[in-house]
Design a protein around this motif. Sequence first.
Motif, PDB file in Angstrom:
ATOM      1  N   ALA A  28      46.770  18.964  51.642  1.00 39.19           N
ATOM      2  CA  ALA A  28      45.825  19.334  52.695  1.00 39.19           C
ATOM      3  C   ALA A  28      45.582  18.180  53.657  1.00 39.19           C
ATOM      4  O   ALA A  28      45.232  18.394  54.817  1.00 39.19           O
ATOM      5  N   ARG A  29      45.726  16.972  53.172  1.00 37.91           N
ATOM      6  CA  ARG A  29      45.472  15.806  54.019  1.00 37.91           C
ATOM      7  C   ARG A  29      46.736  15.268  54.665  1.00 37.91           C
ATOM      8  O   ARG A  29      46.666  14.466  55.579  1.00 37.91           O
ATOM      9  N   GLY A  30      47.887  15.653  54.191  1.00 37.31           N
ATOM     10  CA  GLY A  30      49.122  15.188  54.785  1.00 37.31           C
ATOM     11  C   GLY A  30      49.452  13.763  54.394  1.00 37.31           C
ATOM     12  O   GLY A  30      48.761  13.115  53.616  1.00 37.31           O
ATOM     13  N   GLY A  31      50.546  13.274  54.940  1.00 36.48           N
ATOM     14  CA  GLY A  31      50.971  11.915  54.665  1.00 36.48           C
ATOM     15  C   GLY A  31      52.260  11.873  53.871  1.00 36.48           C
ATOM     16  O   GLY A  31      52.503  12.710  53.009  1.00 36.48           O
ATOM     17  N   VAL A  32      53.074  10.876  54.166  1.00 35.04           N
ATOM     18  CA  VAL A  32      54.308  10.681  53.446  1.00 35.04           C
ATOM     19  C   VAL A  32      54.025   9.837  52.202  1.00 35.04           C
ATOM     20  O   VAL A  32      53.127   8.989  52.204  1.00 35.04           O
ATOM     21  N   ALA A  33      54.757  10.076  51.126  1.00 33.62           N
ATOM     22  CA  ALA A  33      54.616   9.259  49.927  1.00 33.62           C
ATOM     23  C   ALA A  33      55.025   7.829  50.249  1.00 33.62           C
ATOM     24  O   ALA A  33      55.848   7.585  51.151  1.00 33.62           O
ATOM     25  N   PRO A  34      54.468   6.857  49.538  1.00 28.77           N
ATOM     26  CA  PRO A  34      54.789   5.459  49.853  1.00 28.77           C
ATOM     27  C   PRO A  34      56.281   5.151  49.909  1.00 28.77           C
ATOM     28  O   PRO A  34      56.712   4.357  50.754  1.00 28.77           O
ATOM     29  N   ASP A  35      57.085   5.793  49.063  1.00 27.28           N
ATOM     30  CA  ASP A  35      58.516   5.484  49.080  1.00 27.28           C
ATOM     31  C   ASP A  35      59.241   6.107  50.275  1.00 27.28           C
ATOM     32  O   ASP A  35      60.434   5.864  50.471  1.00 27.28           O
ATOM     33  N   GLY A  36      58.519   6.890  51.082  1.00 28.43           N
ATOM     34  CA  GLY A  36      59.118   7.481  52.270  1.00 28.43           C
ATOM     35  C   GLY A  36      58.693   6.825  53.567  1.00 28.43           C
ATOM     36  O   GLY A  36      59.116   7.241  54.659  1.00 28.43           O
ATOM     37  N   ILE A  37      57.861   5.783  53.468  1.00 27.52           N
ATOM     38  CA  ILE A  37      57.339   5.130  54.678  1.00 27.52           C
ATOM     39  C   ILE A  37      58.462   4.586  55.550  1.00 27.52           C
ATOM     40  O   ILE A  37      58.478   4.766  56.774  1.00 27.52           O
ATOM     41  N   ALA A  38      59.410   3.908  54.938  1.00 28.34           N
ATOM     42  CA  ALA A  38      60.446   3.223  55.708  1.00 28.34           C
ATOM     43  C   ALA A  38      61.225   4.183  56.602  1.00 28.34           C
ATOM     44  O   ALA A  38      61.491   3.882  57.777  1.00 28.34           O
ATOM     45  N   ALA A  39      61.566   5.350  56.065  1.00 27.41           N
ATOM     46  CA  ALA A  39      62.365   6.305  56.840  1.00 27.41           C
ATOM     47  C   ALA A  39      61.589   6.835  58.038  1.00 27.41           C
ATOM     48  O   ALA A  39      62.133   6.956  59.147  1.00 27.41           O
ATOM     49  N   VAL A  40      60.314   7.155  57.834  1.00 27.47           N
ATOM     50  CA  VAL A  40      59.505   7.657  58.954  1.00 27.47           C
ATOM     51  C   VAL A  40      59.279   6.557  59.981  1.00 27.47           C
ATOM     52  O   VAL A  40      59.338   6.780  61.195  1.00 27.47           O
ATOM     53  N   ALA A  41      59.012   5.346  59.491  1.00 25.64           N
ATOM     54  CA  ALA A  41      58.802   4.223  60.403  1.00 25.64           C
ATOM     55  C   ALA A  41      60.044   3.969  61.256  1.00 25.64           C
ATOM     56  O   ALA A  41      59.939   3.692  62.460  1.00 25.64           O
ATOM     57  N   GLU A  42      61.223   4.080  60.651  1.00 24.15           N
ATOM     58  CA  GLU A  42      62.462   3.883  61.409  1.00 24.15           C
ATOM     59  C   GLU A  42      62.615   4.955  62.483  1.00 24.15           C
ATOM     60  O   GLU A  42      63.081   4.683  63.593  1.00 24.15           O
ATOM     61  N   ALA A  43      62.217   6.188  62.156  1.00 25.44           N
ATOM     62  CA  ALA A  43      62.307   7.270  63.135  1.00 25.44           C
ATOM     63  C   ALA A  43      61.386   7.000  64.322  1.00 25.44           C
ATOM     64  O   ALA A  43      61.752   7.241  65.482  1.00 25.44           O
ATOM     65  N   VAL A  44      60.191   6.490  64.044  1.00 25.13           N
ATOM     66  CA  VAL A  44      59.264   6.162  65.136  1.00 25.13           C
ATOM     67  C   VAL A  44      59.803   4.986  65.947  1.00 25.13           C
ATOM     68  O   VAL A  44      59.855   5.026  67.185  1.00 25.13           O
ATOM     69  N   ALA A  45      60.198   3.923  65.256  1.00 20.65           N
ATOM     70  CA  ALA A  45      60.672   2.720  65.944  1.00 20.65           C
ATOM     71  C   ALA A  45      61.909   3.005  66.778  1.00 20.65           C
ATOM     72  O   ALA A  45      62.137   2.347  67.806  1.00 20.65           O
ATOM     73  N   GLY A  46      62.698   3.991  66.360  1.00 20.16           N
ATOM     74  CA  GLY A  46      63.892   4.342  67.111  1.00 20.16           C
ATOM     75  C   GLY A  46      63.633   5.234  68.295  1.00 20.16           C
ATOM     76  O   GLY A  46      64.544   5.494  69.098  1.00 20.16           O
ATOM     77  N   GLY A  47      62.405   5.716  68.448  1.00 22.20           N
ATOM     78  CA  GLY A  47      62.064   6.577  69.573  1.00 22.20           C
ATOM     79  C   GLY A  47      61.999   5.801  70.874  1.00 22.20           C
ATOM     80  O   GLY A  47      61.374   4.731  70.934  1.00 22.20           O
ATOM     81  N   GLU A  48      62.614   6.324  71.885  1.00 21.72           N
ATOM     82  CA  GLU A  48      62.657   5.634  73.175  1.00 21.72           C
ATOM     83  C   GLU A  48      61.285   5.554  73.829  1.00 21.72           C
ATOM     84  O   GLU A  48      60.998   4.633  74.602  1.00 21.72           O
ATOM     85  N   HIS A  49      60.422   6.504  73.513  1.00 18.24           N
ATOM     86  CA  HIS A  49      59.120   6.598  74.181  1.00 18.24           C
ATOM     87  C   HIS A  49      57.948   6.419  73.223  1.00 18.24           C
ATOM     88  O   HIS A  49      56.806   6.750  73.562  1.00 18.24           O
ATOM     89  N   LEU A  50      58.228   5.916  72.015  1.00 16.77           N
ATOM     90  CA  LEU A  50      57.201   5.735  70.995  1.00 16.77           C
ATOM     91  C   LEU A  50      57.030   4.257  70.650  1.00 16.77           C
ATOM     92  O   LEU A  50      57.977   3.479  70.719  1.00 16.77           O
TER      93      LEU A  50
END
Length: 253
Positions: free
Chosen positions: A159-181
Amino acid sequence: MSGAPVDPAPTDPAPGDRSAQLGPALQAVRERVTAAAAEAGRDPGELTLVAVTKFFPAADVRALARLGVGDVGESRDQEAAAKAAEVAQDGVALRWHFIGQVQSNKARSVAAYCDVVHSVDRAKVATALDRGAGEHGRRVGCFVQVDLAPALGEGADPARGGVAPDGIAAVAEAVAGGEHLDLLGLMAVAPREEDPARAFAVLADLAARLRRDHPGAVHLSAGMSGDLEQAVAAGATHLRVGGAILGPRPAPR
């Protein structure tokens, strides 16, 4: 990234203005933040107070702006988009923060008006936000939302959402790779029935690990009305406070 100072005295509201109710509550929260920063040996000017206005009318947002609030948070796209447009028509300049779970099919709309999204928990959402921000010619700051429950030995709280700690790196890479993020850091909510100090200590450790690969991700979104002191002690830079400022939340419409 910093918001309006947390401790200026509110302006004198006109009689009968909603500001007369919001002003003292806002000042009390600002004083709590200042005291928490002093206790932690931190500069309160480093902290951004985000007034969570979800379910409250645009008139309350305007009243908060008159009281010096520069950052407001919303959690439902349809409501937030309409409110942001209404307030903008009045010439009120604010930073809009999206703090609710983001559906990928709503990301384009969110990117049109939100300056900061606190709840990116999937690479798919990051990609959609990047696309939307590009279409609207904007940059969007993003926090990766973490579900702390697994790290604390508890079951996940969907209900609160959020990625599990072991998934942080993958999501962070997706954000960091965004041209406008821009990758700002991590966000989390202390799990129910958990000691907030313990939860935020875990979050701070996860944030330190993230900064090894992303040194610019120095921000931490944590703390609400009931646990902002513990969040400040753990290094939070963004505090999401609703009820302590605006009072009991009205029923959603």
